[in-house]
Design a protein around this motif. Structure first.
Motif, PDB file in Angstrom:
ATOM      1  N   ARG A 190       0.830  -1.204   0.000  1.00  0.00           N
ATOM      2  CA  ARG A 190       0.000   0.000   0.000  1.00  0.00           C
ATOM      3  C   ARG A 190       0.865   1.255   0.000  1.00  0.00           C
ATOM      4  NH1 ARG A 190      -3.117  -3.156   3.673  1.00  0.00           N
ATOM      5  NH2 ARG A 190      -2.324  -1.968   5.456  1.00  0.00           N
ATOM      6  N   ARG A 191       1.976   1.217   0.726  1.00  0.00           N
ATOM      7  CA  ARG A 191       2.882   2.376   0.721  1.00  0.00           C
ATOM      8  C   ARG A 191       3.487   2.596  -0.659  1.00  0.00           C
ATOM      9  NH1 ARG A 191       4.490   0.651   6.069  1.00  0.00           N
ATOM     10  NH2 ARG A 191       6.197  -0.573   5.144  1.00  0.00           N
ATOM     11  N   LYS A 192       3.639   1.527  -1.404  1.00  0.00           N
ATOM     12  CA  LYS A 192       4.160   1.661  -2.771  1.00  0.00           C
ATOM     13  C   LYS A 192       3.127   2.246  -3.722  1.00  0.00           C
ATOM     14  CE  LYS A 192       7.702  -1.986  -2.753  1.00  0.00           C
ATOM     15  NZ  LYS A 192       7.714  -2.314  -1.330  1.00  0.00           N
ATOM     16  N   GLY A 193       1.878   2.335  -3.268  1.00  0.00           N
ATOM     17  CA  GLY A 193       0.847   2.967  -4.084  1.00  0.00           C
ATOM     18  C   GLY A 193      -0.250   2.061  -4.588  1.00  0.00           C
ATOM     19  N   PHE A 194      -0.233   0.776  -4.172  1.00  0.00           N
ATOM     20  CA  PHE A 194      -1.304  -0.113  -4.647  1.00  0.00           C
ATOM     21  C   PHE A 194      -2.600   0.206  -3.912  1.00  0.00           C
ATOM     22  CE2 PHE A 194      -3.822  -4.043  -4.642  1.00  0.00           C
ATOM     23  CZ  PHE A 194      -3.925  -4.223  -6.017  1.00  0.00           C
ATOM     24  N   MET A 195      -3.672   0.374  -4.683  1.00  0.00           N
ATOM     25  CA  MET A 195      -4.986   0.696  -4.124  1.00  0.00           C
ATOM     26  C   MET A 195      -5.781  -0.598  -3.952  1.00  0.00           C
ATOM     27  SD  MET A 195      -5.832   4.185  -6.272  1.00  0.00           S
ATOM     28  CE  MET A 195      -5.465   3.469  -7.880  1.00  0.00           C
ATOM     29  N   VAL A 196      -5.964  -1.000  -2.704  1.00  0.00           N
ATOM     30  CA  VAL A 196      -6.598  -2.282  -2.404  1.00  0.00           C
ATOM     31  C   VAL A 196      -8.028  -2.342  -2.922  1.00  0.00           C
ATOM     32  CG1 VAL A 196      -7.148  -3.923  -0.567  1.00  0.00           C
ATOM     33  CG2 VAL A 196      -5.121  -2.485  -0.379  1.00  0.00           C
ATOM     34  N   THR A 197      -8.656  -1.181  -3.072  1.00  0.00           N
ATOM     35  CA  THR A 197     -10.033  -1.162  -3.575  1.00  0.00           C
ATOM     36  C   THR A 197     -10.129  -1.740  -4.987  1.00  0.00           C
ATOM     37  OG1 THR A 197      -9.658   1.122  -4.300  1.00  0.00           O
ATOM     38  CG2 THR A 197     -10.738   0.794  -2.147  1.00  0.00           C
ATOM     39  N   ALA A 198      -9.003  -1.850  -5.657  1.00  0.00           N
ATOM     40  CA  ALA A 198      -9.010  -2.445  -7.002  1.00  0.00           C
ATOM     41  C   ALA A 198      -9.481  -3.886  -6.972  1.00  0.00           C
ATOM     42  CB  ALA A 198      -7.607  -2.373  -7.599  1.00  0.00           C
ATOM     43  N   LEU A 199      -9.382  -4.524  -5.802  1.00  0.00           N
ATOM     44  CA  LEU A 199      -9.792  -5.920  -5.678  1.00  0.00           C
ATOM     45  C   LEU A 199     -11.223  -6.075  -5.193  1.00  0.00           C
ATOM     46  CD1 LEU A 199      -6.492  -7.330  -4.114  1.00  0.00           C
ATOM     47  CD2 LEU A 199      -7.183  -7.336  -6.524  1.00  0.00           C
ATOM     48  N   ASP A 200     -11.915  -4.949  -5.007  1.00  0.00           N
ATOM     49  CA  ASP A 200     -13.311  -5.047  -4.563  1.00  0.00           C
ATOM     50  C   ASP A 200     -14.168  -5.767  -5.597  1.00  0.00           C
ATOM     51  OD1 ASP A 200     -12.642  -3.735  -2.260  1.00  0.00           O
ATOM     52  OD2 ASP A 200     -13.488  -1.792  -2.847  1.00  0.00           O
ATOM     53  N   ASP A 201     -13.926  -5.468  -6.869  1.00  0.00           N
ATOM     54  CA  ASP A 201     -14.646  -6.152  -7.949  1.00  0.00           C
ATOM     55  C   ASP A 201     -13.720  -7.210  -8.534  1.00  0.00           C
ATOM     56  OD1 ASP A 201     -16.212  -7.003 -10.022  1.00  0.00           O
ATOM     57  OD2 ASP A 201     -16.587  -5.009 -10.868  1.00  0.00           O
ATOM     58  N   LEU A 202     -13.607  -8.313  -7.829  1.00  0.00           N
ATOM     59  CA  LEU A 202     -12.663  -9.362  -8.226  1.00  0.00           C
ATOM     60  C   LEU A 202     -13.090 -10.029  -9.535  1.00  0.00           C
ATOM     61  CD1 LEU A 202     -10.074 -10.182  -6.819  1.00  0.00           C
ATOM     62  CD2 LEU A 202     -11.290 -12.104  -5.789  1.00  0.00           C
ATOM     63  N   GLU A 203     -14.391 -10.071  -9.764  1.00  0.00           N
ATOM     64  CA  GLU A 203     -14.864 -10.679 -11.012  1.00  0.00           C
ATOM     65  C   GLU A 203     -14.374  -9.901 -12.221  1.00  0.00           C
ATOM     66  OE1 GLU A 203     -19.062 -12.000 -13.204  1.00  0.00           O
ATOM     67  OE2 GLU A 203     -19.076 -11.231 -11.153  1.00  0.00           O
ATOM     68  N   ALA A 204     -14.361  -8.575 -12.112  1.00  0.00           N
ATOM     69  CA  ALA A 204     -13.889  -7.755 -13.230  1.00  0.00           C
ATOM     70  C   ALA A 204     -12.390  -7.946 -13.459  1.00  0.00           C
ATOM     71  CB  ALA A 204     -14.197  -6.282 -12.964  1.00  0.00           C
ATOM     72  N   VAL A 205     -11.614  -8.041 -12.385  1.00  0.00           N
ATOM     73  CA  VAL A 205     -10.177  -8.275 -12.515  1.00  0.00           C
ATOM     74  C   VAL A 205      -9.935  -9.644 -13.170  1.00  0.00           C
ATOM     75  CG1 VAL A 205      -7.983  -8.538 -11.290  1.00  0.00           C
ATOM     76  CG2 VAL A 205      -9.656  -6.841 -10.516  1.00  0.00           C
ATOM     77  N   THR A 206     -10.704 -10.636 -12.740  1.00  0.00           N
ATOM     78  CA  THR A 206     -10.571 -11.977 -13.317  1.00  0.00           C
ATOM     79  C   THR A 206     -10.902 -11.961 -14.802  1.00  0.00           C
ATOM     80  OG1 THR A 206     -11.181 -12.973 -11.194  1.00  0.00           O
ATOM     81  CG2 THR A 206     -11.347 -14.370 -13.139  1.00  0.00           C
TER      82      THR A 206
END
Length: 289
Positions: A190-206
């Motif tokens: 997270r300190r490196k800048g990754f936004m965890v909310t990106a994984l909220d819609d896991l189906e879309a990432v998949t």
């Protein structure tokens, strides 16, 4: 007791499944088994530092007959001592060490100086090779699927996407036609800048990951392992020609020669809360021709 002073020469990076070699050393093990070290082998061992791909299956044939190789591990020799598998305290390639493939057998070992033949199960090797190539492709596809999920500039992968895989990977395990990669999303990422909310819609990432994989499988592309020489400890690089560019990922495993040897690749993603953050698991399935 004389131990080898040069690395085992390995032929599996070029796809070899048979080899002939000379026995350089036999080490009796507390289990009653024996570790046989040859000058040359086609047998892929487990790498101690990053044991993603398991050992090949196959046989050793010597004057005493043919017997199964029940395991193969990386060994290191330093100051007259042989360290095998989990007892190897350094990474392969550490200066001042000699690195060898130790073929583990249950039966009577061959004699030092004897010539032996190694035969690798080609179907098992092919299944692992397809899975390993697919594992790399899935990691690159996941990087691309998460490319918009960073608030800061971070190192990029071989194709130019933010390198989520290399920054977050905790473990990778390959089995015939499958692989499982485990990622940790904690304070450091997270300190490196990754936004965890990106994984909220896991189906879309998949869906984005699988769409990219389908494109690459449909296009095909040659795959090769580049290496400086045939020593076990030499740096080896997985190179795959893709529509978006060429990869250059360090890898000691085995691979297909073209993506066209794979009928399809699909991933599934799951998350769970763990101590210190979130764990993301990517399971990848390979569909053989």
């Amino acid at each position: 007791m004389t131990l080898p002073t040069t690395d085992t020469a390995v032929t599996y990076p070029a796809g070899a499944t048979t080899s002939t070699g000379t026995v350089l050393h036999v080490e009796g093990l507390p289990s009653g088994q024996a570790a046989v070290i040859l000058d040359v082998t086609a047998f892929h061992p487990v790498d101690t530092a990053w044991p993603d791909q398991p050992a090949d299956l196959g046989t050793l044939t010597a004057a005493m007959g043919t017997q199964p190789i029940v395991d193969a591990v990386t060994g290191g020799i330093h100051e007259g001592a042989l360290h095998l598998g989990a007892d190897l305290p350094v990474r392969t390639g550490t200066e001042g060490w000699t690195f060898v493939v130790a073929h583990i057998i249950d039966g009577t070992p061959p004699e030092t100086g004897e010539g032996v033949r190694i035969d690798v199960d080609p179907e098992h090797r092919a299944a692992l090779s397809r899975a390993h190539t697919a594992c790399h492709l899935a990691a690159l596809a996941l990087d691309a699927a998460l490319a918009g999920s960073w608030s800061k500039a971070v190192p990029t992968d071989a194709l130019g996407s933010p390198a989520f895989d290399s920054l977050a990977i905790q473990q990778s395990r390959i089995t015939p036609h499958h692989s499982v990669d485990i990622y940790r999303i904690g304070k450091s990422l997270r300190r490196k800048g990754f936004m965890v909310t990106a994984l909220d819609d896991l189906e879309a990432v998949t869906d984005r990951t699988n769409a990219q994989l389908a494109t690459w499988v449909g296009a095909g592309g040659p795959v090769r392992i580049d290496r400086d020489d045939d020593r076990l400890s030499s740096r080896r690089t997985w190179v795959c020609e893709l529509p978006g560019g060429s990869t250059d990922i360090p890898c000691g495993g085995t691979h297909v020669t073209n993506i066209t040897e794979i009928a399809g690749i699909t991933t599934s993603l799951t998350t769970s809360q763990v101590e210190g953050g979130l764990e993301l698991v990517m399971a990848t399935a390979v569909h053989a021709l």
